[in-house]
Design an enzyme around this catalytic site. Structure first.
Site, short mmCIF file in Angstrom:
data_model
loop_
_atom_site.label_atom_id
_atom_site.label_comp_id
_atom_site.label_asym_id
_atom_site.label_seq_id
_atom_site.Cartn_x
_atom_site.Cartn_y
_atom_site.Cartn_z
N GLU A 106 0.91 -1.13 0.19
CA GLU A 106 -0.01 0.11 0.16
C GLU A 106 0.83 1.25 0.17
OE1 GLU A 106 -2.66 -0.47 3.09
OE2 GLU A 106 -4.20 -1.78 2.19
N CYS B 252 6.69 13.07 3.12
CA CYS B 252 7.93 13.26 3.93
C CYS B 252 8.37 14.84 3.50
CB CYS B 252 8.99 12.47 3.60
SG CYS B 252 10.47 12.78 4.54
N GLU C 275 -6.13 -8.33 -0.45
CA GLU C 275 -6.59 -8.27 0.91
C GLU C 275 -8.03 -7.96 0.88
OE1 GLU C 275 -4.64 -5.62 3.49
OE2 GLU C 275 -2.48 -6.13 2.85
C1 GAL Z 1 -4.31 -3.02 5.14
C2 GAL Z 1 -2.69 -3.10 5.17
C3 GAL Z 1 -2.45 -4.42 6.05
C4 GAL Z 1 -3.22 -4.46 7.33
C5 GAL Z 1 -4.76 -4.05 7.16
C6 GAL Z 1 -5.49 -4.07 8.17
O1 GAL Z 1 -4.43 -1.77 4.55
O2 GAL Z 1 -2.31 -3.51 3.79
O3 GAL Z 1 -1.16 -4.68 6.19
O4 GAL Z 1 -2.55 -3.32 8.12
O5 GAL Z 1 -4.80 -2.98 6.21
O6 GAL Z 1 -5.08 -2.79 8.73
#
Ligand code: GAL
Length: 671
Positions: free
Chosen positions: A142, A151, A301
């Site tokens: 992400e 930054c 995800e």
């Molecule tokens: C996503 C991220 C994951 C985890 C998930 C839950 O945005 O890629 O690593 O953090 O959210 O917070």
């Protein structure tokens, strides 16, 4: 078909890995993503790599028939690296050095950090390039996900100056393009150009826009250095990145350019939303992600449980995990990977729940995902590579989005919000939409309708593209505040809509920001002939029609009776202009008429809360998805030639979808 989860073997005792892999297999899973946060285990101290634990984890997974996607770990540099090179820590706008302790604690412009990133990516690529079950790579995680801007360190400042030099050539040209004579800001040399740290008054909007572009380019460049290494050392494995749907910080068209395909992280319920995101918003995010490369994508995800850090969101209701999986597939996902396998007992994300609860014992969510996988097993391969064959395109431009972040005009006006109004009208009619890059190379001629809201920044090239599209018979819909500025965020000396004037057949000689008040418009609805009144808000361009025909007029105040919506015949096509933000009812009726005139048919008519989407294979096979986003049972009538292949089945031509129920139909063709 790729169906799997994000797995963190480093979080669990090795003795548990086998059971996890077997449970995954029993759930029909055949892919996992690993390692994207495991730098401290992969390189426990400077230059010493240890892949042994990951090799063992991969071996266990592979022995259960599971393939591997590896994430490069550049989002979580280890403590030893920060200790050795504190200069790589990012600096916030107010000058605070952001510390170690979370993730993303690095500046991506820092040469030292870039070198360490190169080293670890190279070591991983060399080690896994020939592994037959390592099928691909995810760069970082992400990118651009930081809370504020990326930054503001000295390295970023210097890089910004280089970026400006490359863009403008001379400081004199920058002065011209930014109009730095205003407030005596004329620069003699690049080093004087500020980065947008806090100032007593406000920054130059041209500087602010270039800063956003620069930051996006910086992330694209940071990813590219990883892509270059992966292509060199692991040429037979694909490369993707997990984007964030409607996240607005990076230009995803640029970020996706050199990837094999796009992935994204889909949390329809988040933890910040009480009732979950509106399903049309999730659909729009899916469509944008498909639009980035105009091809199917992965969900890397997919929400698998209640989400949250310090506070939590609702638990997905029975049926919702399955529903979201179908919705993703319906909009072009060729793979679904759930986040995460098991809820973690420690660390910042203890309450970001996975498929398994903390105990590791399979429960309700595991069962739902297992049955979903089982159901989809038989169909996902049919869908692979297929697209919705949309006849409507909505233009999506990060430059316009950023320009409106800098100057929203009305405090509630947002670029995405404006797009969403038009998207929703199509979504409610079950008409598939493609999201299109504004200045991409792709031609638009295949679309019957192009909706391009808020084309604030304009170039001759963009205007020509839209004009030739309309000229050849397309219908374009342009909205308020279009053709106002040049690409460097300077107001044009032509009256709006600038170089779109001829196309639209109008001039804008007056406008009104509706701060604290609303307006009305009246429309003589075509075909019906009856007068309808609607409320409009936020902004009114007052149109002077030159060759355009007036469709709707304002009803209040000194500009009552002046055009608010026009349509102009241009070549073989039509160009609409909507000069305000009308209530959704107006947009709905207007879009229904435009769609009808363009001879576009909805997939099917559905009751409220039921979505329909379509995927068409290259051979012309059509698959229809029907998805009930509500808790209540819904009924609809479907055509005779639709044959159910997954989920609820119709009785004759009636389909009853229970709450959160879904169904996929194959359209039977005559041959
Ligand atoms: C996503 C991220 C994951 C985890 C998930 C839950 O945005 O890629 O690593 O953090 O959210 O917070």
């Amino acid at each position: 078909m790729n169906f799997g989860c994000d797995y963190y073997p480093e979080h669990w005792p090795e003795a548990r890995w086998r059971m996890d892999a077997q449970l995954m297999k029993q759930a029909g899973m055949n892919v996992v993503r690993l390692a994207e946060f495991s730098w401290s285990r992969l390189e426990p101290c400077d230059g010493q790599f240890d892949f042994s634990w990951l090799d063992r984890a991969i071996e266990v997974l592979v022995s259960e028939g599971i393939s591997i996607v590896l994430g490069t770990p550049s989002a979580t540099p280890p403590a030893w690296l920060i200790e050795k090179h504190p200069e790589i820590l990012p600096v916030s706008a107010d000058g605070t050095i952001m510390g170690f302790g979370g993730r993303l604690h690095t500046c991506h412009s820092q040469p030292v950090y870039r070198n360490y990133t190169r080293e670890i990516v190279m070591a991983m690529a060399q080690h896994y390039a020939l592994h037959p079950q390592v099928i691909g790579w995810q760069t970082d995680n992400e990118l651009g996900t930081t809370l504020g801007d990326l930054c503001y360190c000295t390295s970023c400042r210097e890089k910004f100056h280089l970026w400006l030099k490359h863009k403008y050539g001379s400081i004199h040209a920058l002065n011209q393009e930014w109009g730095t004579i205003f407030w005596s800001q004329t620069y003699d040399k690049w080093e004087q150009v500020p980065i947008p740290t806090p100032v007593p008054a406000i920054h130059n909007p041209s500087l602010l826009l270039d800063w956003k572009r620069f930051q996006s380019d910086l992330e694209v460049e940071f990813q590219q250095l990883q892509i270059d290494i992966l292509r060199l050392f692991a040429p037979n494995q694909w490369i993707t990145h997990n984007m964030m749907g409607l996240h607005a910080k990076l230009n995803y068209f640029d970020l996706g350019r050199n990837l094999d395909f796009v992935s994204w992280d889909n949390y329809p319920m988040g933890f910040w939303l009480n009732q979950g995101a509106d399903p049309y918003n999730v659909a729009m995010a899916h469509d944008l992600m498909r639009g980035i490369k105009n091809k199917p994508f992965w969900v890397m995800e997919q929400q698998a449980g209640p989400a949250g850090w310090e506070t939590l969101g609702n638990t997905p209701r029975p049926g919702q995990l399955r529903l979201w999986t179908y919705q993703a597939a319906a909009h072009g996902a060729d793979a679904i990977v759930y986040f995460r396998w098991r809820s973690c007992r420690f660390g910042a994300e203890q309450y970001w729940h996975g498929i398994l609860p903390h105990s590791g014992n399979p429960g309700r969510r595991y069962e739902e995902i297992r049955t979903t996988g089982e159901e989809l097993q038989g169909v996902m391969h049919l869908l692979e590579g297929s697209m919705p064959n949309a006849e409507v395109g909505i233009v999506y431009s990060y430059d316009q989005l950023w320009a409106f972040q800098i100057q929203p005009h009305h405090p509630d006006l947002t670029y995405q919000g404006q797009l969403a109004i038009y998207y929703k009208a199509m979504y409610d009619m079950n008409i598939p939409v493609d999201m299109l890059e504004l200045n991409g190379d792709r031609e638009w001629f295949a679309y019957k309708i192009i909706v391009a809201p808020l084309l604030f920044l304009m170039t001759e090239g963009v205007a020509d593209k839209i004009k030739s599209y309309v000229q050849s018979g397309g219908t374009a819909l342009i909205t308020m505040r279009s053709g106002v500025k040049n690409w460097n965020n300077i107001v044009s000396d032509l009256e709006p809509p600038g170089c779109l004037a001829e196309l639209l057949g109008i001039k804008i000689l007056d406008y009104d920001c509706l701060l604290g008040n609303t307006q009305g418009i009246q429309w003589v609805v075509p075909n019906h002939g009856e007068k309808q009144n609607y409320e409009v808000k936020k902004w009114c361009d007052v149109i002077t029609a030159i060759t355009a025909k007036t469709e709707a007029v304002y009803t209040k105040d000194y500009y009552a009776g002046k055009p608010a919506v026009t349509v102009n015949q241009y070549g073989r096509g039509k160009a609409w202009y909507v000069a305000t933000e009308p209530e959704q009812d107006f947009i709905r009726v207007m879009m229904q008429i435009i769609v009808l005139q363009s001879k576009i048919l909805p997939i099917v008519t559905t009751p409220e809360g039921v979505e329909s989407a379509r995927r068409v294979t290259q051979e012309g096979k059509i698959y229809i998805f029907l998805m009930n986003h509500t808790k209540e049972q819904k009924q609809l009538v479907i055509p005779k030639e639709w044959k159910p292949i997954v989920g609820e089945r119709p009785q004759d031509d009636r389909l009853t979808l229970p709450g959160f129920g879904v169904s996929i139909m194959a359209v039977l063709t005559k041959n």
